[in-house]
Design a protein around this motif. Structure first.
Motif, mmCIF file in Angstrom:
data_model
loop_
_atom_site.group_PDB
_atom_site.id
_atom_site.type_symbol
_atom_site.label_atom_id
_atom_site.label_comp_id
_atom_site.label_asym_id
_atom_site.label_seq_id
_atom_site.Cartn_x
_atom_site.Cartn_y
_atom_site.Cartn_z
ATOM 1 N N ALA A 58 0.834 -1.202 0.000
ATOM 2 C CA ALA A 58 0.000 0.000 0.000
ATOM 3 C C ALA A 58 0.868 1.251 0.000
ATOM 4 O O ALA A 58 0.635 2.184 -0.767
ATOM 5 C CB ALA A 58 -0.932 -0.003 1.213
ATOM 6 N N TRP A 59 1.902 1.279 0.848
ATOM 7 C CA TRP A 59 2.797 2.445 0.871
ATOM 8 C C TRP A 59 3.587 2.546 -0.428
ATOM 9 O O TRP A 59 3.884 3.645 -0.901
ATOM 10 C CB TRP A 59 3.730 2.391 2.065
ATOM 11 N N GLY A 60 3.925 1.406 -1.031
ATOM 12 C CA GLY A 60 4.598 1.430 -2.333
ATOM 13 C C GLY A 60 3.723 2.021 -3.421
ATOM 14 O O GLY A 60 4.193 2.768 -4.283
ATOM 15 N N ALA A 61 2.431 1.696 -3.379
ATOM 16 C CA ALA A 61 1.501 2.267 -4.355
ATOM 17 C C ALA A 61 1.366 3.771 -4.162
ATOM 18 O O ALA A 61 1.287 4.529 -5.132
ATOM 19 C CB ALA A 61 0.133 1.592 -4.238
ATOM 20 N N VAL A 62 1.361 4.209 -2.918
ATOM 21 C CA VAL A 62 1.291 5.649 -2.647
ATOM 22 C C VAL A 62 2.531 6.340 -3.218
ATOM 23 O O VAL A 62 2.436 7.350 -3.918
ATOM 24 C CB VAL A 62 1.157 5.927 -1.136
ATOM 25 N N ALA A 63 3.699 5.776 -2.933
ATOM 26 C CA ALA A 63 4.946 6.384 -3.412
ATOM 27 C C ALA A 63 5.037 6.370 -4.934
ATOM 28 O O ALA A 63 5.404 7.376 -5.558
ATOM 29 C CB ALA A 63 6.145 5.652 -2.808
ATOM 30 N N ALA A 64 4.688 5.247 -5.550
ATOM 31 C CA ALA A 64 4.756 5.157 -7.009
ATOM 32 C C ALA A 64 3.747 6.084 -7.675
ATOM 33 O O ALA A 64 4.056 6.736 -8.683
ATOM 34 C CB ALA A 64 4.507 3.708 -7.449
ATOM 35 N N GLY A 65 2.554 6.168 -7.130
ATOM 36 C CA GLY A 65 1.543 7.054 -7.692
ATOM 37 C C GLY A 65 1.940 8.512 -7.594
ATOM 38 O O GLY A 65 1.787 9.277 -8.553
ATOM 39 N N LEU A 66 2.473 8.899 -6.440
ATOM 40 C CA LEU A 66 2.906 10.291 -6.296
ATOM 41 C C LEU A 66 4.104 10.598 -7.192
ATOM 42 O O LEU A 66 4.200 11.695 -7.748
ATOM 43 C CB LEU A 66 3.236 10.589 -4.831
ATOM 44 N N ALA A 67 5.007 9.639 -7.347
ATOM 45 C CA ALA A 67 6.157 9.849 -8.232
ATOM 46 C C ALA A 67 5.697 9.998 -9.683
ATOM 47 O O ALA A 67 6.203 10.856 -10.424
ATOM 48 C CB ALA A 67 7.144 8.694 -8.097
ATOM 49 N N LEU A 68 4.745 9.185 -10.097
ATOM 50 C CA LEU A 68 4.218 9.277 -11.456
ATOM 51 C C LEU A 68 3.521 10.616 -11.682
ATOM 52 O O LEU A 68 3.737 11.275 -12.702
ATOM 53 C CB LEU A 68 3.240 8.131 -11.718
ATOM 54 N N ALA A 69 2.706 11.032 -10.734
ATOM 55 C CA ALA A 69 2.000 12.306 -10.866
ATOM 56 C C ALA A 69 2.984 13.472 -10.894
ATOM 57 O O ALA A 69 2.836 14.399 -11.698
ATOM 58 C CB ALA A 69 1.004 12.471 -9.721
ATOM 59 N N LEU A 70 3.996 13.428 -10.048
ATOM 60 C CA LEU A 70 4.984 14.503 -10.021
ATOM 61 C C LEU A 70 5.786 14.551 -11.310
ATOM 62 O O LEU A 70 6.015 15.636 -11.865
ATOM 63 C CB LEU A 70 5.921 14.328 -8.820
ATOM 64 N N ALA A 71 6.179 13.389 -11.813
ATOM 65 C CA ALA A 71 6.934 13.358 -13.068
ATOM 66 C C ALA A 71 6.092 13.886 -14.230
ATOM 67 O O ALA A 71 6.587 14.651 -15.069
ATOM 68 C CB ALA A 71 7.405 11.942 -13.359
#
Length: 101
Positions: A58-71
């Motif tokens: 779950a925390w990995g999905a949060v981090a990956a989603g935020l990284a994708l949105a930021l990129a």
């Protein structure tokens, strides 16, 4: 397209937060419904051990989603360079529509 990728990243992050909240809710409900002879500390330890990988995902999905949105958001902020030959870019021609009779 960039805005849809940003939205997808934020959606993935929101899904990760939702999953983390559901795991925490499941822990509370599981420990509240124990039989009287069960040890709550042991049940909590077992639940935490079994759900540890799910919490990490779950925390990995949060981090990956935020990284994708930021990129995706940052790629829209980068200034485009002009063509090497110095000619200005032109918009694609618009197809002509026939005049009505």
């Amino acid at each position: 397209m960039r805005s849809s990728v940003t939205a997808a990243g934020l959606g993935i992050a929101a899904g990760g937060l939702g999953l983390r909240a559901l795991v925490a809710l499941g822990r509370v409900l599981t420990l509240a419904d124990l039989p009287p002879h069960a040890d709550p500390a042991t049940a909590a330890a077992v639940y935490d051990t079994l759900s540890g990988a799910l919490r990490g995902a779950a925390w990995g999905a949060v981090a990956a989603g935020l990284a994708l949105a930021l990129a995706a958001w940052l790629t829209g902020r980068v200034r485009r360079t002009p063509p090497a030959d110095g000619t200005p870019r032109q918009a694609a021609p618009v197809a002509a529509t026939p005049d009505p009779p």
